[in-house]
Enzyme design. Structure first.
Site, PDB file in Angstrom:
ATOM      1  N   GLU A  46     -64.735 -33.509  36.786  1.00  0.00           N
ATOM      2  CA  GLU A  46     -64.964 -33.202  38.200  1.00  0.00           C
ATOM      3  C   GLU A  46     -64.316 -31.869  38.510  1.00  0.00           C
ATOM      4  OE1 GLU A  46     -63.551 -36.073  41.071  1.00  0.00           O
ATOM      5  OE2 GLU A  46     -64.580 -35.034  42.699  1.00  0.00           O
ATOM      6  N   CYS A 249     -65.556 -37.758  43.851  1.00  0.00           N
ATOM      7  CA  CYS A 249     -65.819 -37.615  45.289  1.00  0.00           C
ATOM      8  C   CYS A 249     -66.632 -36.363  45.587  1.00  0.00           C
ATOM      9  CB  CYS A 249     -64.505 -37.599  46.066  1.00  0.00           C
ATOM     10  SG  CYS A 249     -63.748 -39.210  46.163  1.00  0.00           S
ATOM     11  N   ASN A 380     -70.791 -43.044  43.868  1.00  0.00           N
ATOM     12  CA  ASN A 380     -69.439 -42.915  43.339  1.00  0.00           C
ATOM     13  C   ASN A 380     -68.477 -43.695  44.208  1.00  0.00           C
ATOM     14  OD1 ASN A 380     -67.108 -41.660  41.884  1.00  0.00           O
ATOM     15  ND2 ASN A 380     -66.721 -40.861  43.949  1.00  0.00           N
ATOM     16  N   GLU A 381     -67.996 -44.781  43.704  1.00  0.00           N
ATOM     17  CA  GLU A 381     -67.018 -45.655  44.378  1.00  0.00           C
ATOM     18  C   GLU A 381     -67.235 -45.709  45.884  1.00  0.00           C
ATOM     19  OE1 GLU A 381     -63.058 -44.039  43.200  1.00  0.00           O
ATOM     20  OE2 GLU A 381     -63.002 -43.090  45.167  1.00  0.00           O
TER      21      GLU A 381
HETATM   22  O1  AHR Z   1     -60.513 -38.728  39.971  1.00  0.00           O
HETATM   23  C1  AHR Z   1     -60.173 -38.243  41.218  1.00  0.00           C
HETATM   24  C2  AHR Z   1     -60.882 -38.969  42.335  1.00  0.00           C
HETATM   25  O2  AHR Z   1     -60.559 -40.306  42.302  1.00  0.00           O
HETATM   26  C3  AHR Z   1     -62.385 -38.966  42.258  1.00  0.00           C
HETATM   27  O3  AHR Z   1     -62.951 -37.857  42.812  1.00  0.00           O
HETATM   28  C4  AHR Z   1     -62.758 -40.176  43.054  1.00  0.00           C
HETATM   29  O4  AHR Z   1     -63.970 -40.721  42.631  1.00  0.00           O
HETATM   30  C5  AHR Z   1     -61.574 -41.076  42.895  1.00  0.00           C
HETATM   31  O5  AHR Z   1     -61.115 -41.537  44.087  1.00  0.00           O
END
Ligand code: AHR
Length: 655
Positions: A46, A249, A380-381
């Protein structure tokens, strides 16, 4: 009853607990074993903590397109990282304008005004914490320029030390009145970790500049618009079996207008649409989907792109609201058909023939062959709400119908338990999702206490991708203690790799002094790379992967649990690989029985990652003391081994 000497720590910490009680470990080497995922260990990439711009993406010029703004960060603007330079009697000014842009995706450009006949006026770029250059290496400079007024003159490009000493230079032809790209190669004479890029014009009048770029000639695999070679190599050395990108995120974004759209990230870099990064800086998109796919191919990792599920991050506007979970919004339903089509187009971009619309764009970028996409993450989560569910289902149904060959990975929230986890799994069950993405950031102790978590997962349900996980030790540091707890958990993941197909530590990269999140797997500066102890754990499991899990029993009555083990067979390599993890702060005797073994070598290769102090970290500037050490161990059908304090031992047996 086995004789035992046990000293329980009064402090209650795992590392301070001393055991001398032997562990009895039995592996049934002759058993057929259980088929497991050979692709268990991969990476989660990321762009946070400057992982891309100023990091893995080898561009050395910061704010090359003059698109930084207060929206990225309150103290930033379009001139951030740039300074006006006036030399040899030059007088002038530097403004950022938007009247005649290079293109709509880079609406701003710099306009230099030189008011002095004969004097030099120019721009200086500070890079990302300076520009690191090496003696004897070449650097490729390019710039889009347009003479706005006055007589044109060649543009001098210099790489200078901070004090202005010339390190290398080139001259670009005099720009015409039409936007055009000018490029040159600069040979650098002196190593400097804190250099600057300077462009100078001696012509009176106005000169517009945009997309000022400086790349090392040597990028990873010498790719144009490529990646920083040393950093990419450390990632490649993990031998990751897959790579999830571009986040996190960052994918679902900070508000609906901040969702990451893959189409903005492909094509000529000057036409890509940069945007505010959810981690509060600017992302140029120079490292985009083409580069991600190519990097995956270069390092032998299966690409696992993740797209937003038509909703933005539930933590959107968190800085404003300071309340979790009220920021999720869904794209208006009128926009969903186009969004769904974007997702389908991504699959075509990756895998479609060169005759298809998006396959042709891949080919135009230099890759006519398909990238072999097999997996796609949706969401994503996310907070699991009706808004999420409706949009997720639309995307999932469309992908399933048009591309049944793609394994879709759903999402079950940010935690390994709780309402989003439960509701995410409900959706997975209802829709019979092939796989779901679980996230798990917990203490080392939690991982030790949850080694049996996946043993009871229903094998008839969705497979699991542990997409983000890491042990959070005190102050969220990358300690040996955290790494060893991750090693223990990895033995449990291997045992359950018939259902847990993928696992990726998160996050992968963080730049020193720009760390948005801790801990991370690899830290770096402009000139150095610091793999953590946790990196070595991931690497040892990745390079010692298997396709079959051999029945392994551990007889150990010690509490709390501080010993874990797993055993796999790698059929292609013809090797049995045993992993032993001792989380105690003192050595642990282990009696190892290889039941059913017919043929054994006299010795096996062992790799040990260990240290006496669970608080140890491989940190900036200090000697990296906790590193894997390889030796040979005499073995037989039943042999004794002493697992060092705080250790992971990998034993490779080639029968
Ligand atoms: O890995 C860091 C963050 O942790 C990511 O962006 C998110 O998906 C999670 O909350």
């Amino acid at each position: 009853m086995r004789a035992s000497i046990r000293t329980l720590s009064l402090l209650g910490s795992l590392s301070a607990t001393a055991f001398a009680q032997p562990v009895a470990l039995k592996v049934d080497v002759a058993a057929p074993g259980k088929t497991i995922s050979p692709d268990l260990v991969g990476i989660f990439y990321e762009d946070l903590s400057h992982a891309a711009d100023g990091g893995l993406y080898a561009e050395l010029v910061q704010n090359r397109d003059f698109e930084y703004s207060t929206a990225d960060r309150s103290e930033w603007n379009a001139q951030t990282s740039w300074q006006l330079v006036q030399r040899d009697g030059g007088r002038g000014s530097f403004a950022v304008e938007d009247s005649t842009p290079l293109n709509a995706n880079t609406p701003h450009c710099a306009v230099l005004t030189n008011e002095s006949p004969g004097g030099q006026v120019g721009l200086l770029n500070e890079g990302f914490d300076g520009i690191a250059v090496k003696a004897g290496e070449n650097y490729d400079v390019s710039v889009f320029a347009r003479r706005v007024s006055g007589t044109g003159s060649p543009v001098a490009v210099r790489i200078e030390s901070k004090a202005g000493v010339l390190l290398g230079e080139a001259t670009l032809p005099a720009p015409t009145g039409i936007w055009a790209k000018y490029a040159a190669r600069i040979a650098v004479r002196t190593t400097d970790s804190d250099a600057r890029l300077v462009l100078l014009t001696g012509a009176q009048g106005k000169l517009a500049l945009d997309m000022v770029s400086l790349f090392p000639e040597k990028t990873f695999r010498n790719r144009p618009n490529g990646l920083r070679a040393d950093l990419a190599q450390v990632i490649a050395d993990l031998k990751p079996k897959f790579m999830r990108f571009p986040g996190g995120c960052l994918v679902h974004g900070d508000g609906l207008d901040n969702i990451y759209h893959w189409k903005d990230t492909i094509g000529p870099v000057e036409q890509r649409k940069g945007q505010r990064n959810i981690w509060r800086y600017h992302q140029s998109k120079g490292l985009g989907y083409f580069e991600y796919f190519q990097f995956c191919e270069d390092i032998g990792a299966k690409p696992v792109p993740v797209v937003a599920a038509g909703v933005c991050c539930q933590n959107s506007n968190f800085l404003v609201t300071h309340r979790y979970g009220i920021g999720q919004l869904g794209l208006p339903m009128t926009q969903m058909p186009a969004y769904v089509q974007d997702v389908l187009d991504l699959i075509e971009y990756a895998n479609g023939p060169v005759t298809s619309t998006w396959g042709a764009k891949r080919a135009a970028a230099g890759h006519p062959a398909p990238f072999g996409l097999q997996y796609l993450g949706i969401g994503n989560e996310d907070q699991i709400t009706p808004v999420f569910r409706e949009r997720f289902k639309m995307i999932y149904d469309a992908v399933k119908t048009k591309h049944p060959e793609i394994t879709v990975i759903g999402t079950v929230g940010p935690n390994p338990a709780g309402s989003d986890y439960d509701n995410g799994w409900k959706i997975a069950d209802e829709l019979h999702l092939p796989m779901v993405d679980e996230h798990c950031y917990k203490s080392p102790q939690w991982f030790w206490e949850n080694l049996r978590r996946y043993d009871s997962y229903d094998r008839s349900k969705s497979k699991v991708y542990l997409g983000e996980w890491a042990a959070f030790d005190d102050k969220r540091r990358s300690t040996l203690r955290s790494a060893i707890s991750e090693a223990a958990y990895l033995t449990a993941l291997e045992r359950n790799a018939d259902i847990v197909c993928f696992a990726s530590y998160a996050p992968l990269l963080a730049k020193r002094d720009h760390t948005d999140w801790s801990p991370n797997l690899i830290y770096f500066t402009n000139t150095e790379v610091f793999p953590t102890i946790n990196y070595h754990v991931q690497q040892l499991f990745s390079v010692n992967n298997g396709d079959t899990y051999l029945p392994t029993t551990i007889d150990d009555s010690a509490t709390p649990v501080t010993f874990a083990a797993s055993c796999v067979k790698n059929s292609a390599q013809g090797v049995v690989i045993l992993k032993l993890v001792n989380g105690a702060g003192s050595p642990r005797p282990v009696r190892i029985e290889l039941a059913g073994v017919k043929k054994l070598p006299a010795t096996a290769e062992i790799t040990v990652l260990a240290g006496p102090d669970g608080n140890a970290v491989n940190d900036y500037g200090s000697p990296r003391t906790v590193i894997p050490r390889v030796s040979r161990l005499p073995i037989s059908a039943a042999f004794d081994y002493e697992a060092p304090a705080n250790s992971l031992t990998v034993v490779r047996i080639t029968p």
